[in-house]
Design an enzyme around this catalytic site. Structure first.
Site, PDB file in Angstrom:
ATOM      1  N   TYR A   1       0.866  -1.188   0.000  1.00  0.00           N
ATOM      2  CA  TYR A   1       0.000   0.000   0.000  1.00  0.00           C
ATOM      3  C   TYR A   1       0.894   1.226   0.000  1.00  0.00           C
ATOM      4  O   TYR A   1       1.848   1.305   0.775  1.00  0.00           O
ATOM      5  CB  TYR A   1      -0.895   0.007   1.255  1.00  0.00           C
ATOM      6  CG  TYR A   1      -1.809   1.206   1.331  1.00  0.00           C
ATOM      7  CD1 TYR A   1      -2.871   1.360   0.448  1.00  0.00           C
ATOM      8  CD2 TYR A   1      -1.608   2.203   2.286  1.00  0.00           C
ATOM      9  CE1 TYR A   1      -3.722   2.464   0.517  1.00  0.00           C
ATOM     10  CE2 TYR A   1      -2.455   3.318   2.365  1.00  0.00           C
ATOM     11  CZ  TYR A   1      -3.497   3.432   1.470  1.00  0.00           C
ATOM     12  OH  TYR A   1      -4.332   4.533   1.534  1.00  0.00           O
TER      13      TYR A   1
ATOM     14  N   LYS B   1       4.399   8.723   9.151  1.00  0.00           N
ATOM     15  CA  LYS B   1       4.092   7.996  10.390  1.00  0.00           C
ATOM     16  C   LYS B   1       5.075   8.245  11.553  1.00  0.00           C
ATOM     17  O   LYS B   1       4.994   9.286  12.180  1.00  0.00           O
ATOM     18  CB  LYS B   1       3.957   6.514  10.077  1.00  0.00           C
ATOM     19  CG  LYS B   1       2.753   6.231   9.127  1.00  0.00           C
ATOM     20  CD  LYS B   1       2.329   4.800   9.163  1.00  0.00           C
ATOM     21  CE  LYS B   1       1.442   4.407   7.993  1.00  0.00           C
ATOM     22  NZ  LYS B   1       0.022   4.500   8.219  1.00  0.00           N
TER      23      LYS B   1
ATOM     24  N   ASP C   1       9.396   3.166  -0.218  1.00  0.00           N
ATOM     25  CA  ASP C   1       8.328   3.775   0.545  1.00  0.00           C
ATOM     26  C   ASP C   1       8.529   3.371   2.000  1.00  0.00           C
ATOM     27  O   ASP C   1       8.156   2.284   2.425  1.00  0.00           O
ATOM     28  CB  ASP C   1       6.959   3.323   0.014  1.00  0.00           C
ATOM     29  CG  ASP C   1       5.827   3.987   0.762  1.00  0.00           C
ATOM     30  OD1 ASP C   1       6.112   4.731   1.722  1.00  0.00           O
ATOM     31  OD2 ASP C   1       4.660   3.748   0.402  1.00  0.00           O
TER      32      ASP C   1
HETATM   33  C1  PLP Z   1       3.805   2.208   3.176  1.00  0.00           C
HETATM   34  C2  PLP Z   1       2.786   3.301   3.123  1.00  0.00           C
HETATM   35  N1  PLP Z   1       2.895   4.268   2.215  1.00  0.00           N
HETATM   36  C3  PLP Z   1       2.022   5.286   2.133  1.00  0.00           C
HETATM   37  C4  PLP Z   1       0.946   5.349   2.982  1.00  0.00           C
HETATM   38  C5  PLP Z   1      -0.022   6.479   2.885  1.00  0.00           C
HETATM   39  O1  PLP Z   1       0.162   7.319   3.969  1.00  0.00           O
HETATM   40  P1  PLP Z   1      -1.015   8.287   4.469  1.00  0.00           P
HETATM   41  O2  PLP Z   1      -2.086   7.419   5.035  1.00  0.00           O
HETATM   42  O3  PLP Z   1      -0.326   9.159   5.488  1.00  0.00           O
HETATM   43  O4  PLP Z   1      -1.457   9.039   3.283  1.00  0.00           O
HETATM   44  C6  PLP Z   1       0.789   4.368   3.961  1.00  0.00           C
HETATM   45  C7  PLP Z   1      -0.346   4.408   4.897  1.00  0.00           C
HETATM   46  O5  PLP Z   1      -0.636   3.505   5.617  1.00  0.00           O
HETATM   47  C8  PLP Z   1       1.722   3.308   4.020  1.00  0.00           C
HETATM   48  O6  PLP Z   1       1.592   2.325   4.915  1.00  0.00           O
END
Ligand code: PLP
Length: 436
Positions: free
Chosen positions: A144, A269, A241
């Site tokens: 994700y 996060k 990511d």
């Molecule tokens: C690995 C990863 N990238 C991007 C995101 C997206 O982040 P946000 O929810 O702050 O938009 C998440 C959200 O859980 C994530 O786990």
């Protein structure tokens, strides 16, 4: 069996439904039981009925230090008593935070701030397309990377949709969906074949270096290195990511642990222990394409970018990591939890796989280490959720949903771990008896 009172939560949830579709502001928050939390403190969260839970959900991971960590709170209050947002120029807080990130994160020559992980991945991908002049993107089944059209496909796919065209939402642009190619995690041959089948077309490959959005599927030895080599060979940018792994597993991100340097990194996060801020970072030559620099041709903007609350919280979070053995502590507790659960499984004769890294873990009800999303189809989803619901009744909060991970913070204590292990043993015994 413990029974918890949830009347006040139920009333609030019903009221929320009058004003908000489904009563929640993020789709994945609509879980049964519909607990409404009202107080958070260190390792604990309290619902509207006053029930206390040891929190391992950690709002999907930001709370690496624990809820309302005193040092972070103090620094945020200090900042907002002096400043907030100007919408022009930069700020001392932005500069201090940028310096820290560029010093600690190996791939970060330069960094830009935004407000969410989705924004960060969007910017990284658009930059990759601008830099390479190519359109296509590779992501992995089960990863994700946010809610936007570039990446919102093949996330928690139904078994018959694994690897197939599986957009995550109605209303997505076909062109965006079709330009995102999907590979199998830990399968370098698959990635190589995809590069070969799309010569000169792939702008970037984006990957969670550990697949935390499906619990904890680790990269096998050589996998991340192989991705690095394939991206270099085929002229695509490698995007790590690290929205979950960054700062949670090391102040330099998982890239520092793995010794692999991507071209671009996205973070969020744990970066600010629960306050809203995210970042995209990378090589100077790439980052200077953003139009924050005069002459740059890749749009980068946001009213709230670099707000004092997020930047002050992030500086304080990183200072805690610089000054205290945060990772050593949470890794030790993580290992104690994993080993404790394995011992319980052995005592009770339960076949399950305890996966994890550092402060993160989950128990899959399957026999062997999963290497990709397909392997997780062997997990007993019903048992996985039933187990979590029973723990919840004993004051242990893990999201009662299939293939979700748990997080330990700097505020959790050895006693919290011991109590949790005791509850896990009781619950597994109960489930074993009831299921024969
Ligand atoms: C690995 C990863 N990238 C991007 C995101 C997206 O982040 P946000 O929810 O702050 O938009 C998440 C959200 O859980 C994530 O786990």
């Amino acid at each position: 069996m413990a029974v918890i009172q949830t009347n006040k939560s139920a009333m609030l949830y019903s009221e929320a439904n009058q004003y908000t579709p489904g009563g929640v502001h993020t789709s994945i928050r609509n879980v049964d039981p519909h607990l409404i939390f009202t107080t958070a403190d260190g390792a604990y969260i309290y619902d509207a009925d006053g029930n206390r839970y040891i929190d391992y959900q950690a709002a999907f991971g930001p709370f690496v230090l624990g809820h309302r960590h005193p040092y972070v709170t103090e620094k945020v209050i200090e900042a907002i008593q002096r400043t907030d947002l100007f919408g022009v120029g930069t700020t001392d807080l932005e500069i201090r935070l940028s310096e820290k990130i560029c010093r600690h994160v190996p791939s970060a020559d330069m960094v830009l701030f935004c407000n969410s992980g989705s924004e960060a991945t969007y910017h990284a991908i658009r930059l990759s397309r601008a830099v390479t002049g190519r359109r296509k993107l590779i992501k992995f089944q089960g990863c994700y990377h946010g809610w936007h059209d570039y990446v919102a496909r093949n996330m928690l796919s139904a078994p018959d949709m694994i690897g197939k065209r599986d957009p995550g939402s109605a209303g997505m642009m076909d062109e965006a969906v079709d330009n995102t190619l999907v590979c199998t995690f830990n399968d370098l041959d698959d990635v190589e074949q995809t590069f070969k089948a799309n010569p000169g077309e792939i702008a970037a490959l984006i990957v969670e270096p550990i697949q935390h959005n499906i619990g904890c599927v680790l990269p096998q030895p050589g996998f991340l290195q192989g991705l690095r080599e394939l991206c270099t060979q085929y002229g695509a940018l490698l995007i790590f990511d690290e929205v979950i792994t960054g700062f949670r597993h090391d102040i330099g991100g998982f890239q520092k642990v793995a010794g692999i340097t991507p071209d671009l990194t996205t973070m969020g996060k744990a970066m600010a222990n629960g306050f809203p801020i995210a970042a995209v970072a990378g090589k100077q030559s790439l980052m200077e394409r953003f139009n924050t620099k005069p002459g740059g041709d890749v749009w980068f903007a946001g009213t709230y970018n670099g707000h004092a609350v997020g930047t002050a919280a992030s500086i304080a979070t990183l200072e805690m990591m610089e000054r205290h053995n945060v990772h050593e502590y949470i890794f030790r507790l993580g290992e104690r939890m994993r080993q404790g659960i394995r011992d319980i499984h052995q005592r009770l004769g339960i076949k399950a796989y305890v996966a994890g890294f550092g402060s993160v873990w989950t128990t899959y009800f399957l026999e062997n280490e999963p290497r990709n999303y397909t392997d997780l189809m062997q997990n007993d989803a019903e048992l996985y959720v039933a187990y979590r619901r029973k723990l919840l009744e004993r004051g242990i909060f893990k999201l009662p949903m299939n293939i979700k991970r748990n997080h330990i913070s700097f505020s959790h204590t050895e006693e919290d771990i011991d109590y949790t292990l005791q509850c896990i043993e009781d619950v597994l015994k109960e489930l074993k008896e009831s299921r024969g």
